[in-house]
Motif scaffolding. Structure first.
Motif, PDB file in Angstrom:
ATOM      1  N   PHE A 129       0.910  -1.235  -0.154  1.00 21.19           N
ATOM      2  CA  PHE A 129       0.051  -0.060  -0.066  1.00 21.19           C
ATOM      3  C   PHE A 129       0.862   1.134   0.284  1.00 21.19           C
ATOM      4  O   PHE A 129       0.776   2.227  -0.723  1.00 21.19           O
ATOM      5  CB  PHE A 129      -0.956  -0.059   1.198  1.00 21.19           C
ATOM      6  CG  PHE A 129      -1.874   1.098   1.365  1.00 21.19           C
ATOM      7  CD1 PHE A 129      -2.968   1.135   0.419  1.00 21.19           C
ATOM      8  CD2 PHE A 129      -1.827   2.255   2.222  1.00 21.19           C
ATOM      9  CE1 PHE A 129      -4.054   2.026   0.406  1.00 21.19           C
ATOM     10  CE2 PHE A 129      -2.611   3.207   2.292  1.00 21.19           C
ATOM     11  CZ  PHE A 129      -3.730   3.396   1.406  1.00 21.19           C
ATOM     12  N   GLU A 130       1.937   1.265   0.983  1.00 21.81           N
ATOM     13  CA  GLU A 130       2.596   2.355   0.976  1.00 21.81           C
ATOM     14  C   GLU A 130       3.490   2.499  -0.266  1.00 21.81           C
ATOM     15  O   GLU A 130       3.709   3.768  -0.867  1.00 21.81           O
ATOM     16  CB  GLU A 130       3.644   2.373   2.098  1.00 21.81           C
ATOM     17  CG  GLU A 130       3.054   2.561   3.400  1.00 21.81           C
ATOM     18  CD  GLU A 130       3.960   2.629   4.613  1.00 21.81           C
ATOM     19  OE1 GLU A 130       5.137   2.738   4.184  1.00 21.81           O
ATOM     20  OE2 GLU A 130       3.536   2.720   5.754  1.00 21.81           O
ATOM     21  N   ILE A 176       3.561   5.356  -6.916  1.00 24.18           N
ATOM     22  CA  ILE A 176       2.559   5.655  -8.040  1.00 24.18           C
ATOM     23  C   ILE A 176       1.699   6.690  -7.803  1.00 24.18           C
ATOM     24  O   ILE A 176       1.870   7.640  -8.727  1.00 24.18           O
ATOM     25  CB  ILE A 176       1.879   4.231  -8.279  1.00 24.18           C
ATOM     26  CG1 ILE A 176       2.862   3.112  -8.254  1.00 24.18           C
ATOM     27  CG2 ILE A 176       0.871   4.541  -9.284  1.00 24.18           C
ATOM     28  CD1 ILE A 176       2.333   1.678  -8.589  1.00 24.18           C
ATOM     29  N   TYR A 177       0.916   6.975  -7.010  1.00 22.90           N
ATOM     30  CA  TYR A 177       0.036   7.907  -6.786  1.00 22.90           C
ATOM     31  C   TYR A 177       0.465   9.349  -6.881  1.00 22.90           C
ATOM     32  O   TYR A 177       0.003  10.133  -7.126  1.00 22.90           O
ATOM     33  CB  TYR A 177      -0.967   7.444  -5.460  1.00 22.90           C
ATOM     34  CG  TYR A 177      -2.123   8.767  -5.151  1.00 22.90           C
ATOM     35  CD1 TYR A 177      -3.175   8.477  -6.305  1.00 22.90           C
ATOM     36  CD2 TYR A 177      -2.025   9.301  -4.075  1.00 22.90           C
ATOM     37  CE1 TYR A 177      -4.158   9.549  -5.942  1.00 22.90           C
ATOM     38  CE2 TYR A 177      -3.076  10.150  -4.066  1.00 22.90           C
ATOM     39  CZ  TYR A 177      -4.185  10.297  -4.807  1.00 22.90           C
ATOM     40  OH  TYR A 177      -5.107  11.372  -4.584  1.00 22.90           O
ATOM     41  N   LYS A 178       1.570   9.231  -5.854  1.00 25.49           N
ATOM     42  CA  LYS A 178       2.398  10.922  -5.753  1.00 25.49           C
ATOM     43  C   LYS A 178       3.413  11.022  -6.642  1.00 25.49           C
ATOM     44  O   LYS A 178       3.821  12.007  -6.578  1.00 25.49           O
ATOM     45  CB  LYS A 178       2.780  10.835  -4.156  1.00 25.49           C
ATOM     46  CG  LYS A 178       1.400  10.798  -3.078  1.00 25.49           C
ATOM     47  CD  LYS A 178       2.206  11.053  -1.795  1.00 25.49           C
ATOM     48  CE  LYS A 178       0.900  11.202  -0.744  1.00 25.49           C
ATOM     49  NZ  LYS A 178       1.437  11.304   0.648  1.00 25.49           N
ATOM     50  N   ALA A 179       3.673   9.836  -7.524  1.00 29.24           N
ATOM     51  CA  ALA A 179       4.802  10.088  -8.338  1.00 29.24           C
ATOM     52  C   ALA A 179       4.647  10.068  -9.742  1.00 29.24           C
ATOM     53  O   ALA A 179       5.171  10.403 -10.722  1.00 29.24           O
ATOM     54  CB  ALA A 179       5.788   9.264  -7.957  1.00 29.24           C
ATOM     55  N   ASN A 180       3.216   9.796 -10.357  1.00 30.36           N
ATOM     56  CA  ASN A 180       2.848   9.418 -11.708  1.00 30.36           C
ATOM     57  C   ASN A 180       1.768  10.239 -12.041  1.00 30.36           C
ATOM     58  O   ASN A 180       0.656   9.974 -11.364  1.00 30.36           O
ATOM     59  CB  ASN A 180       2.805   7.812 -11.903  1.00 30.36           C
ATOM     60  CG  ASN A 180       2.387   7.738 -13.317  1.00 30.36           C
ATOM     61  OD1 ASN A 180       1.478   7.598 -13.889  1.00 30.36           O
ATOM     62  ND2 ASN A 180       3.505   7.330 -13.995  1.00 30.36           N
ATOM     63  N   ALA A 228      -5.441  -0.384  -3.090  1.00 23.02           N
ATOM     64  CA  ALA A 228      -5.047  -1.754  -2.215  1.00 23.02           C
ATOM     65  C   ALA A 228      -5.972  -2.757  -2.811  1.00 23.02           C
ATOM     66  O   ALA A 228      -5.837  -3.893  -2.443  1.00 23.02           O
ATOM     67  CB  ALA A 228      -5.127  -1.434  -0.964  1.00 23.02           C
ATOM     68  N   GLY A 229      -7.210  -2.253  -3.541  1.00 28.21           N
ATOM     69  CA  GLY A 229      -7.945  -3.405  -4.113  1.00 28.21           C
ATOM     70  C   GLY A 229      -9.147  -3.554  -3.204  1.00 28.21           C
ATOM     71  O   GLY A 229     -10.063  -4.303  -3.478  1.00 28.21           O
ATOM     72  N   ASN A 230      -9.066  -2.878  -2.032  1.00 25.98           N
ATOM     73  CA  ASN A 230     -10.013  -3.149  -0.684  1.00 25.98           C
ATOM     74  C   ASN A 230     -10.226  -1.847  -0.027  1.00 25.98           C
ATOM     75  O   ASN A 230      -9.148  -1.092   0.167  1.00 25.98           O
ATOM     76  CB  ASN A 230      -9.369  -4.360   0.112  1.00 25.98           C
ATOM     77  CG  ASN A 230      -9.056  -5.930  -0.542  1.00 25.98           C
ATOM     78  OD1 ASN A 230     -10.015  -6.556  -0.554  1.00 25.98           O
ATOM     79  ND2 ASN A 230      -8.045  -5.814  -1.216  1.00 25.98           N
ATOM     80  N   ASP A 271      -4.084  -2.068   4.390  1.00 23.62           N
ATOM     81  CA  ASP A 271      -3.047  -2.788   4.597  1.00 23.62           C
ATOM     82  C   ASP A 271      -2.664  -3.234   6.205  1.00 23.62           C
ATOM     83  O   ASP A 271      -2.014  -3.975   6.373  1.00 23.62           O
ATOM     84  CB  ASP A 271      -1.715  -2.212   3.907  1.00 23.62           C
ATOM     85  CG  ASP A 271      -1.275  -0.868   4.570  1.00 23.62           C
ATOM     86  OD1 ASP A 271      -2.279  -0.390   4.900  1.00 23.62           O
ATOM     87  OD2 ASP A 271      -0.068  -0.797   4.897  1.00 23.62           O
ATOM     88  N   TRP A 272      -3.729  -2.605   6.958  1.00 28.43           N
ATOM     89  CA  TRP A 272      -3.354  -3.014   8.457  1.00 28.43           C
ATOM     90  C   TRP A 272      -4.583  -3.827   8.811  1.00 28.43           C
ATOM     91  O   TRP A 272      -4.881  -4.228   9.871  1.00 28.43           O
ATOM     92  CB  TRP A 272      -3.597  -1.587   9.157  1.00 28.43           C
ATOM     93  CG  TRP A 272      -2.457  -0.911   9.046  1.00 28.43           C
ATOM     94  CD1 TRP A 272      -1.164  -1.222   8.694  1.00 28.43           C
ATOM     95  CD2 TRP A 272      -1.954   0.411   9.672  1.00 28.43           C
ATOM     96  NE1 TRP A 272      -0.281  -0.067   8.555  1.00 28.43           N
ATOM     97  CE2 TRP A 272      -0.646   0.874   9.181  1.00 28.43           C
ATOM     98  CE3 TRP A 272      -2.875   1.187  10.266  1.00 28.43           C
ATOM     99  CZ2 TRP A 272      -0.550   2.309   9.647  1.00 28.43           C
ATOM    100  CZ3 TRP A 272      -2.574   2.323  10.652  1.00 28.43           C
ATOM    101  CH2 TRP A 272      -1.228   2.899  10.273  1.00 28.43           C
TER     102      TRP A 272
END
Length: 461
Positions: free
Chosen positions: A54-55, A61-65, A129-131, A147-148
């Motif tokens: 997740f991280e 990805i999310y913050k870099a692409n 995360a898909g969830n 992820d927790w």
């Protein structure tokens, strides 16, 4: 000691420092719990845990692409516009939308939040995360970091099969924050948690999969191409150059020459400066300029594949390949918008409503549903729906005038099945058997005209 207490105790033991000469106890040790759990890597393992990426997805990805961020932003912006309502069900068919006080939990999920905030968090977690997990605690909703969360399941009849057993069921969701200093873990019951996973992971029974997973190579290529462009400008916005010097130049002289060369010609600020060489130095151009490299075509194709995986047409998100040719014509853009609404958004809303239904009190003969009537992005769909309704109403009216019963005309129109039509036996227009007297509701002949014949003229002859 019950199952929840055993799970909690075992996990608490895992947090304790291992004694010298002892290994740290395994949280999912079957000798401790004596009840099998579904695994993370296969159906024969002991738990089903969200992958620890997740991280990495967020930071890498999310913050870099840019393209991925744009796709997720479009999905979030429109998905979060919907509201929740209850929908009546009559004979299995959907009816009117209505609301009750029980919807307040979704309208104000937590302090200073609205339904839009809830949906934004859910779609963001699903994308990464898909969830998405939403828990109901103390009359409020809480977003659980995916992820927790560990999905816990069990089977009584066939313990050796773990999650592959036919009677395997989810018995809880274990929330274990990995924040520094955190020692509080919570096992939540299925009735306390809404699990939103629109893309199932084929290897798991209950876990979802992010749409980013199949296109990680495309994302990596896009990041590499972006870095390539940046390096192009950092190194003088000129093609790669090979500098050769005379054999008489010593290594120390060459090092000083390279340092001066980089200082005066490397970087965007030094782009297009005139290059002066001496001492037998020679420059050979070994690369190409940006036009020759054609980054637009290279990255544009990758962006389109990302858009396909996200279920967002390229024209909607504004990618270059979606803005070319006739893509923005009214008809083509309308079809792209409809594809996004019908093929992506509405299935997501339907799944989200079904997932959240476990947290609210749904009235009898009803279901939790979404209300998209006020979303401006779908305004054209409202126009189409009005035209469809007008056509169906006209069809029902015409069938009734032709002598079919109203109920059968309505049912046949809804089901698109003429076999459901039931005729009254009355002639169209007047809807009376031939030769009968036309009367008013009071039983008197109509005023201002002759009394219709009471018998068939043909029979009198």
């Amino acid at each position: 000691m019950g199952l929840i207490e055993r799970v909690t105790a075992a996990h608490r033991d895992r947090r304790k420092p291992a004694r010298k000469g002892w290994s740290e106890p395994d949280f999912w040790d079957l000798d401790r719990l004596r009840w099998p759990f579904l695994g993370s890597s296969s159906l024969a393992s002991d738990r089903e845990q969200i992958e620890h990426n997740f991280e990495g997805y967020v930071q890498g990805i999310y913050k870099a692409n840019g393209p991925v961020f744009a796709l997720m932003l479009v999905r979030l912006a429109i998905f979060s516009e919907a509201r929740f309502q209850f929908r009546r069900l009559k004979n299995g068919r959907p009816g009117e939308l209505f609301g009750t006080a029980d919807l307040a939990l979704l309208e104000r999920p937590w302090a200073n939040a609205t339904t839009g905030d809830l949906l934004a968090r859910m779609i963001q977690d699903v994308d990464l995360a898909g969830n998405a997990f939403v828990a109901k605690l103390n009359g409020r909703l809480r977003r659980l970091r995916p992820d927790w969360v560990t999905i816990v399941s069990a089977s009584k009849s066939e313990p050796e099969l773990f999650g592959a057993a036919l009677d395997a069921e989810v018995i809880g969701y274990y929330y274990s924050p990995q924040a520094p200093g955190s020692t509080t873990d919570t096992l939540l019951l299925p009735s306390q948690v809404a699990h939103f996973a629109p893309i199932p992971d084929p290897e798991m029974n209950w876990r979802g999969m992010s749409w980013l997973t199949p296109v990680l190579r495309e994302i990596s290529s896009d990041l590499a191409a972006t870095l390539h462009k940046r390096k192009f400008f950092e190194n003088g916005a000129t093609p790669q150059a090979i500098v050769s010097v005379d054999a008489s130049v010593t290594p120390d002289m060459l090092k000083r020459f390279i340092a001066i060369m980089n200082e005066q010609h490397q970087g965007v600020e030094n782009a297009y400066k005139t290059l002066y060489l001496g001492g037998g130095a020679d420059v050979t151009i070994a690369g190409r300029d940006l036009a020759q490299l054609d980054f637009k075509a290279t990255q544009g194709a990758g962006e389109t594949r990302l858009a396909a995986a996200a279920g967002v047409p390229a024209a909607i998100v504004g990618f270059s390949e979606g803005l070319a040719g006739s893509s923005l014509n009214a008809g083509n853009y309308g079809q792209a918008r409809r594809r996004f609404a019908d093929g992506t958004l509405r299935p997501l809303w339907r799944n989200a409503a079904g997932s959240l239904a476990s947290l609210v009190t749904v009235p009898p003969s009803s279901e939790l549903w979404y209300d998209d009537r006020d979303i401006s992005f779908l305004r054209e769909d409202r126009k189409d729906a009005a035209e469809i309704f007008h056509t169906e109403a006209s069809t029902v009216s015409q069938l009734v005038r032709e002598g079919f019963t109203y109920e059968s005309a309505k049912a046949a129109t809804a089901a698109q099945d003429v076999g459901l039509l039931v005729h009254t036996g009355l002639v169209s227009v007047q809807l009376q058997p031939p030769g009968t007297t036309q009367t008013t509701p009071t039983g008197q002949p109509p005023a201002g005209g002759q009394t219709p014949p009471t018998t068939d003229p043909a029979k009198e002859q």
